[in-house]
Write an enzyme that holds these catalytic residues in place. Structure first.
Site, PDB file in Angstrom:
ATOM      1  N   HIS A 143       4.006  10.204   6.610  1.00 35.48           N
ATOM      2  CA  HIS A 143       3.942   9.837   7.608  1.00 35.48           C
ATOM      3  C   HIS A 143       5.270   9.399   8.740  1.00 35.48           C
ATOM      4  CE1 HIS A 143       0.090  10.046   6.390  1.00 35.48           C
ATOM      5  NE2 HIS A 143       0.042  10.813   6.640  1.00 35.48           N
TER       6      HIS A 143
ATOM      7  N   THR B  65      -5.482   4.385   7.378  1.00 36.55           N
ATOM      8  CA  THR B  65      -6.333   2.960   6.538  1.00 36.55           C
ATOM      9  C   THR B  65      -7.059   2.501   7.412  1.00 36.55           C
ATOM     10  OG1 THR B  65      -3.982   1.761   7.075  1.00 36.55           O
ATOM     11  CG2 THR B  65      -3.696   3.468   5.111  1.00 36.55           C
TER      12      THR B  65
ATOM     13  N   HIS C 283       0.905  -1.116  -0.216  1.00 37.49           N
ATOM     14  CA  HIS C 283      -0.106   0.499  -0.146  1.00 37.49           C
ATOM     15  C   HIS C 283       1.145   1.148  -0.076  1.00 37.49           C
ATOM     16  CE1 HIS C 283      -3.729  -2.105   0.583  1.00 37.49           C
ATOM     17  NE2 HIS C 283      -3.087  -3.218   1.507  1.00 37.49           N
TER      18      HIS C 283
ATOM     19  N   HIS D  71       6.616   6.349   6.173  1.00 33.83           N
ATOM     20  CA  HIS D  71       6.182   5.925   4.512  1.00 33.83           C
ATOM     21  C   HIS D  71       4.940   6.740   4.325  1.00 33.83           C
ATOM     22  CE1 HIS D  71       1.923   5.184   7.337  1.00 33.83           C
ATOM     23  NE2 HIS D  71       1.658   5.948   6.306  1.00 33.83           N
TER      24      HIS D  71
END
Length: 273
Positions: free
Chosen positions: A144, A209, A99, A125
């Site tokens: 992040h 997420t 992702h 990420h």
């Protein structure tokens, strides 16, 4: 924010959901693809609008009242408190989680202290474009930096990215992103990744997420850093769109804060609210 499964399983165990099939359509009927249970993405049947339907553990993505990301105000709120950041070099590995391109820290190095609680860097990420917006406008990208206390409380340090000069500090991360399957440690100078101004927004939110866990403290730097078009292009090449849409602010308040950058080798000290 994409926290790895080991980071959230201590707080939430995800139960698989069995999807009940519909009656078989007639020969002329079209079939809409159905996402596999628990499999989420940023597009189509498994995209953000459907996350809560994919797994019973994802329900908070739809019913939560303190979700992230949000649209941040154009005017910076007055600083109400300060955090301390002891940013030393952090070693870890870079890989593709499926992702996002992610740097996983070995647990040593950068420590952030907020209201007496110490948070340690777990991973970093990238999202393209940014998930947080400012006055309705997204940035080219967003980093992040996911932190956790010893008992599992989460804090995410968000850094917005504008297109401009290349970031030397992020060069190891970008280089590793072009071949994330290769083994080997990457050293990140976390303090050099941060913008020149350390004023920031603060609010209480969630993971961005699934499972969209709430009670996540957010600290988003108000000044963006720059990355070159080529560096941003590398992230786009890995994941061209991995940003959750902004969520309602509700009755939450976005406050302002300042950051004191510590010196390597010194311990982090608590700051007063």
């Amino acid at each position: 924010m994409s926290a790895r499964s080991w980071l959230v399983t201590s707080a939430l165990t995800l139960a698989a959901v069995t999807l009940v099939g519909c009656a078989q359509p007639g020969p002329e009927a079209s079939v809409t693809p159905v996402a596999e249970p628990g499999h989420w993405s940023y597009d189509g049947a498994s995209g953000p609008a459907s996350w809560a339907e994919l797994d019973s553990g994802f329900e908070t993505c739809a019913v939560g009242s303190r979700q992230s990301p949000i649209d941040l105000p154009a005017a910076m709120p007055a600083a109400s408190r300060s955090i301390r950041l002891s940013a030393t070099n952090a070693d870890g590995d870079v890989f593709d989680s499926g992702h996002a391109v992610e740097f996983e820290s070995d647990g040593e190095g950068e420590t952030l202290t907020l209201a007496g609680d110490e948070y340690h860097l777990q991973q970093m990420h990238a999202h393209v474009p940014s998930e947080h917006t400012v006055n309705g406008r997204p940035a080219a990208a967003e980093l992040h930096l996911v932190h956790a206390t010893a008992d599992g409380a989460l804090l995410v340090l968000g850094v917005l990215v504008a297109e401009g000069q290349a970031s030397d500090a992020l060069a190891p991360f970008i280089e590793a992103a072009t071949h994330p399957a290769d083994e080997g440690d990457v050293t990140m100078d976390v303090s050099a990744v941060l913008p020149s101004s350390l004023e920031h927004f603060e609010y209480s939110g969630s993971l961005t997420t699934p499972p969209c866990t709430e009670d996540v403290q957010w600290v988003v730097m108000s000044t963006p850093i720059s990355m070159s078009p080529g560096q941003i292009g590398t992230l786009v090449g890995a994941h061209s769109h991995n940003a959750r849409p902004t969520q309602p602010l509700g009755d939450r308040v976005v406050s302002g804060g300042t950051t004191e950058l510590g010196v390597e080798g010194q311990g982090a000290s608590a700051e007063v609210d």
